[in-house]
Motif scaffolding. Structure first.
Motif, PDB file in Angstrom:
ATOM      1  N   GLY A   1      -7.820   8.513   7.725  1.00 21.03           N
ATOM      2  CA  GLY A   1      -8.117   9.275   8.932  1.00 21.03           C
ATOM      3  C   GLY A   1      -7.807   8.459  10.162  1.00 21.03           C
ATOM      4  O   GLY A   1      -6.711   7.949  10.337  1.00 21.03           O
ATOM      5  N   GLY A   2      -8.773   8.307  11.019  1.00 20.83           N
ATOM      6  CA  GLY A   2      -8.566   7.542  12.254  1.00 20.83           C
ATOM      7  C   GLY A   2      -9.109   6.136  12.155  1.00 20.83           C
ATOM      8  O   GLY A   2      -9.201   5.444  13.169  1.00 20.83           O
ATOM      9  N   ASP A   3      -9.557   5.694  10.954  1.00 22.40           N
ATOM     10  CA  ASP A   3     -10.215   4.394  10.849  1.00 22.40           C
ATOM     11  C   ASP A   3      -9.762   3.680   9.582  1.00 22.40           C
ATOM     12  O   ASP A   3     -10.491   3.592   8.591  1.00 22.40           O
ATOM     13  N   LEU A   4      -8.546   3.153   9.599  1.00 21.36           N
ATOM     14  CA  LEU A   4      -8.017   2.418   8.461  1.00 21.36           C
ATOM     15  C   LEU A   4      -8.556   0.992   8.458  1.00 21.36           C
ATOM     16  O   LEU A   4      -8.675   0.351   9.495  1.00 21.36           O
ATOM     17  N   SER A   5      -8.864   0.473   7.263  1.00 17.44           N
ATOM     18  CA  SER A   5      -9.367  -0.891   7.146  1.00 17.44           C
ATOM     19  C   SER A   5      -8.212  -1.878   7.052  1.00 17.44           C
ATOM     20  O   SER A   5      -7.068  -1.506   6.765  1.00 17.44           O
ATOM     21  N   ALA A   6      -8.516  -3.157   7.271  1.00 17.56           N
ATOM     22  CA  ALA A   6      -7.499  -4.202   7.161  1.00 17.56           C
ATOM     23  C   ALA A   6      -6.971  -4.291   5.732  1.00 17.56           C
ATOM     24  O   ALA A   6      -5.786  -4.551   5.509  1.00 17.56           O
ATOM     25  N   GLY A   7      -7.830  -4.074   4.751  1.00 21.32           N
ATOM     26  CA  GLY A   7      -7.394  -4.116   3.360  1.00 21.32           C
ATOM     27  C   GLY A   7      -6.389  -3.032   3.038  1.00 21.32           C
ATOM     28  O   GLY A   7      -5.404  -3.262   2.328  1.00 21.32           O
ATOM     29  N   GLN A   8      -6.627  -1.827   3.563  1.00 16.69           N
ATOM     30  CA  GLN A   8      -5.681  -0.728   3.340  1.00 16.69           C
ATOM     31  C   GLN A   8      -4.337  -1.025   3.993  1.00 16.69           C
ATOM     32  O   GLN A   8      -3.278  -0.761   3.421  1.00 16.69           O
ATOM     33  N   LEU A   9      -4.366  -1.600   5.190  1.00 21.48           N
ATOM     34  CA  LEU A   9      -3.128  -1.959   5.877  1.00 21.48           C
ATOM     35  C   LEU A   9      -2.408  -3.093   5.148  1.00 21.48           C
ATOM     36  O   LEU A   9      -1.175  -3.163   5.155  1.00 21.48           O
ATOM     37  N   ALA A  10      -3.167  -3.979   4.511  1.00 19.20           N
ATOM     38  CA  ALA A  10      -2.548  -5.066   3.740  1.00 19.20           C
ATOM     39  C   ALA A  10      -1.727  -4.505   2.586  1.00 19.20           C
ATOM     40  O   ALA A  10      -0.604  -4.967   2.323  1.00 19.20           O
ATOM     41  N   TRP A  11      -2.250  -3.504   1.884  1.00 13.84           N
ATOM     42  CA  TRP A  11      -1.497  -2.870   0.805  1.00 13.84           C
ATOM     43  C   TRP A  11      -0.246  -2.167   1.336  1.00 13.84           C
ATOM     44  O   TRP A  11       0.814  -2.203   0.705  1.00 13.84           O
ATOM     45  N   LEU A  12      -0.384  -1.538   2.500  1.00 13.83           N
ATOM     46  CA  LEU A  12       0.763  -0.883   3.132  1.00 13.83           C
ATOM     47  C   LEU A  12       1.869  -1.899   3.430  1.00 13.83           C
ATOM     48  O   LEU A  12       3.048  -1.659   3.151  1.00 13.83           O
TER      49      LEU A  12
ATOM     50  N   ALA B   1       2.289  -4.854   2.029  1.00 10.60           N
ATOM     51  CA  ALA B   1       2.830  -5.388   0.772  1.00 10.60           C
ATOM     52  C   ALA B   1       3.893  -4.448   0.207  1.00 10.60           C
ATOM     53  O   ALA B   1       4.937  -4.895  -0.298  1.00 10.60           O
ATOM     54  N   GLY B   2       3.651  -3.138   0.310  1.00 10.40           N
ATOM     55  CA  GLY B   2       4.662  -2.180  -0.119  1.00 10.40           C
ATOM     56  C   GLY B   2       5.927  -2.269   0.707  1.00 10.40           C
ATOM     57  O   GLY B   2       7.048  -2.145   0.190  1.00 10.40           O
ATOM     58  N   ALA B   3       5.768  -2.530   2.010  1.00  5.48           N
ATOM     59  CA  ALA B   3       6.936  -2.680   2.885  1.00  5.48           C
ATOM     60  C   ALA B   3       7.762  -3.901   2.495  1.00  5.48           C
ATOM     61  O   ALA B   3       8.995  -3.866   2.524  1.00  5.48           O
ATOM     62  N   ALA B   4       7.103  -4.989   2.133  1.00  4.91           N
ATOM     63  CA  ALA B   4       7.826  -6.190   1.694  1.00  4.91           C
ATOM     64  C   ALA B   4       8.689  -5.881   0.474  1.00  4.91           C
ATOM     65  O   ALA B   4       9.830  -6.347   0.366  1.00  4.91           O
ATOM     66  N   LEU B   5       8.165  -5.061  -0.431  1.00  7.55           N
ATOM     67  CA  LEU B   5       8.929  -4.673  -1.616  1.00  7.55           C
ATOM     68  C   LEU B   5      10.163  -3.848  -1.227  1.00  7.55           C
ATOM     69  O   LEU B   5      11.237  -3.979  -1.842  1.00  7.55           O
ATOM     70  N   LEU B   6      10.042  -3.016  -0.197  1.00  7.99           N
ATOM     71  CA  LEU B   6      11.185  -2.213   0.254  1.00  7.99           C
ATOM     72  C   LEU B   6      12.339  -3.100   0.707  1.00  7.99           C
ATOM     73  O   LEU B   6      13.506  -2.789   0.458  1.00  7.99           O
ATOM     74  N   TRP B   7      12.039  -4.208   1.379  1.00  7.47           N
ATOM     75  CA  TRP B   7      13.116  -5.106   1.818  1.00  7.47           C
ATOM     76  C   TRP B   7      13.768  -5.824   0.631  1.00  7.47           C
ATOM     77  O   TRP B   7      14.961  -6.106   0.664  1.00  7.47           O
ATOM     78  N   VAL B   8      13.000  -6.122  -0.399  1.00  5.81           N
ATOM     79  CA  VAL B   8      13.596  -6.704  -1.596  1.00  5.81           C
ATOM     80  C   VAL B   8      14.573  -5.705  -2.220  1.00  5.81           C
ATOM     81  O   VAL B   8      15.691  -6.060  -2.617  1.00  5.81           O
ATOM     82  N   LEU B   9      14.164  -4.444  -2.303  1.00  5.15           N
ATOM     83  CA  LEU B   9      15.043  -3.408  -2.848  1.00  5.15           C
ATOM     84  C   LEU B   9      16.280  -3.219  -1.972  1.00  5.15           C
ATOM     85  O   LEU B   9      17.387  -2.990  -2.478  1.00  5.15           O
ATOM     86  N   ALA B  10      16.113  -3.308  -0.646  1.00  3.70           N
ATOM     87  CA  ALA B  10      17.261  -3.196   0.263  1.00  3.70           C
ATOM     88  C   ALA B  10      18.258  -4.324   0.009  1.00  3.70           C
ATOM     89  O   ALA B  10      19.479  -4.103  -0.001  1.00  3.70           O
TER      90      ALA B  10
END
Length: 426
Positions: A180-191, A193-202
């Protein structure tokens, strides 16, 4: 993607054979990179992360300058080194892996960090990320110019942008549902980490591109890069005019944060929360990708001029209508005005970006193209700091003054873009 057979006929036989496969790989790699960018956005995700981690607000203002200027300023310095690499796709691969490592460091900091130290660590990782982006920016234009003919390059960028738009909308909806409007730091950390994987795939995707490799490498990198940069800007008139025009097109890139501040103050719920911002960015990419890709191939200079014109007109309308009592910020009309203005300016910025990328690829060949990309980006790093500083200073007296300054830049950019020589195939 619509192919231009006449333009392909000008390519060597071994290049023509690989155009379809290379095009798909370029689209896939660029889409993966652009999708990762949505998770490391210095205007939305990272400021939100700073707030969640309790980072001092003074450091938040450094995110965009470090992200944007940091990826542009080193390019003239790096170019002589890149020119020594015969296979430029490997340069992109290296840059993508650097970005993956930097984003992974940001994700780790989001998971365990807090306060001032977390902010400094993330800024340092963002600086490394920008260095990797510099390498990708230098190499990608050259690889695209080597492997894709004129008339198809804008479509490559358009398809990549469309794909990243779909990812952004999906991500934004997921964020809205998840936090919603209140994401935690842990949730953003997983987000992240997924982005880092996208650059490996790129990186893995880009490594499979088949590009023609010249028999000899570029010039000795020991020659002074700064004098060469100054000489090019002084003596190459068409290139100098392009850099000047590009600097006047900053209206569409610098005005959205100011429009967002007005939208937020209006209570526009459609843009409240991190997910809403990501969705808006995704809609712009999704709509603008297929539309502006083909327009860039027809006339990239016209696309740049049209984008700057629309952005400037929208800003002027906002400045005028925001003074009308019936559309004051607390009213529903005011909220609709600011939300619509944000979406339109973000959309046309997609077109301006595609136009300038296609123009610089089409205006030169070989290593000269690589130099053009690097020198123009390094110059823009300095100009971006200057223009951003002026607009930020004007915003002290009111956001309206900053927007008026940017609209005037855009008006001048329209005239400058129309005077550029045509380099597209039509």
């Amino acid at each position: 993607m619509r192919r231009d057979r006449d333009a392909e006929a000008d390519l060597p036989e071994e290049v023509r054979r690989d155009v379809p496969r290379n095009g798909l790989r370029l689209v896939a790699a660029n889409a993966l990179q652009s999708s990762g960018d949505q998770a490391v956005n210095a205007s939305t995700v990272l400021p939100w992360l700073f707030h969640t981690l309790g980072v001092p607000a003074s450091l938040t203002g450094l995110l965009v300058p470090v992200r944007e200027s940091g990826s542009m300023l080193p390019q003239a310095f790096l170019t002589p080194i890149v020119l020594r690499v015969r296979r430029r796709a490997l340069v992109f691969v290296a840059g993508a892996l650097v970005q993956a490592a930097a984003v992974a460091a940001i994700a780790l900091t989001a998971a365990v960090g807090h306060g001032l130290l977390a902010g400094i660590t993330i800024l340092a990782a963002l600086a490394v990320f920008s260095l990797g982006r510099s390498l990708c920016s230098i190499a990608s234009k050259d690889v695209q110019g080597r492997t894709v003919p004129k008339g198809e390059r804008g479509q490559i960028t358009g398809l990549s942008t469309t794909a990243s738009g779909v990812v952004a909308i999906t991500l934004g909806l997921g964020l809205r549902v998840l936090g919603g409007g209140d994401l935690s730091a842990g949730q953003l950390a997983w987000l992240l980490a997924g982005a880092a994987l996208l650059w490996v795939l790129a990186a893995l995707t880009y490594a499979r591109i088949r590009e023609p490799v010249p028999e000899e490498a570029g010039p000795d990198p020991s020659s002074g890069w700064f004098p060469a940069m100054v000489t090019m800007l002084r003596d190459d008139v068409p290139f100098r005019r392009f850099v000047l025009t590009r600097s006047l097109l900053l209206v569409s890139s610098l005005s959205p944060p100011f429009l967002v501040s007005l939208a937020v103050s209006s209570g526009a719920g459609a843009l409240s929360g991190l997910g809403g911002f990501v969705i808006a960015s995704g809609v712009s990419s999704l709509v603008g990708g297929p539309l502006f890709g083909r327009l860039a191939d027809r006339s990239s200079r016209t696309l740049m001029a049209a984008g700057a014109a629309v952005a400037s007109i929208v800003i002027v309308l906002v400045l005028v209508l925001s003074r009308v009592p019936a559309v004051e910020s607390s009213s529903g009309w005011g909220a609709a005005l600011f939300v619509a203005a944000y979406l339109v300016v973000t959309l046309v910025h997609t077109g301006v970006r595609m136009g300038r990328k296609t123009y610089v690829v089409d205006m030169a060949e070989g290593d000269q193209r690589t130099r053009y990309v690097a020198v123009s980006n390094s110059a823009m790093g300095l100009i971006l700091l200057l223009a951003g500083g002026v607009s930020a200073l004007l915003a002290v007296w009111g956001v309206h003054w900053a927007l008026a300054f940017l609209a005037s830049l855009g008006a001048a950019g329209v005239v400058a873009a129309r005077r550029l020589p045509e380099v597209s195939t039509g």
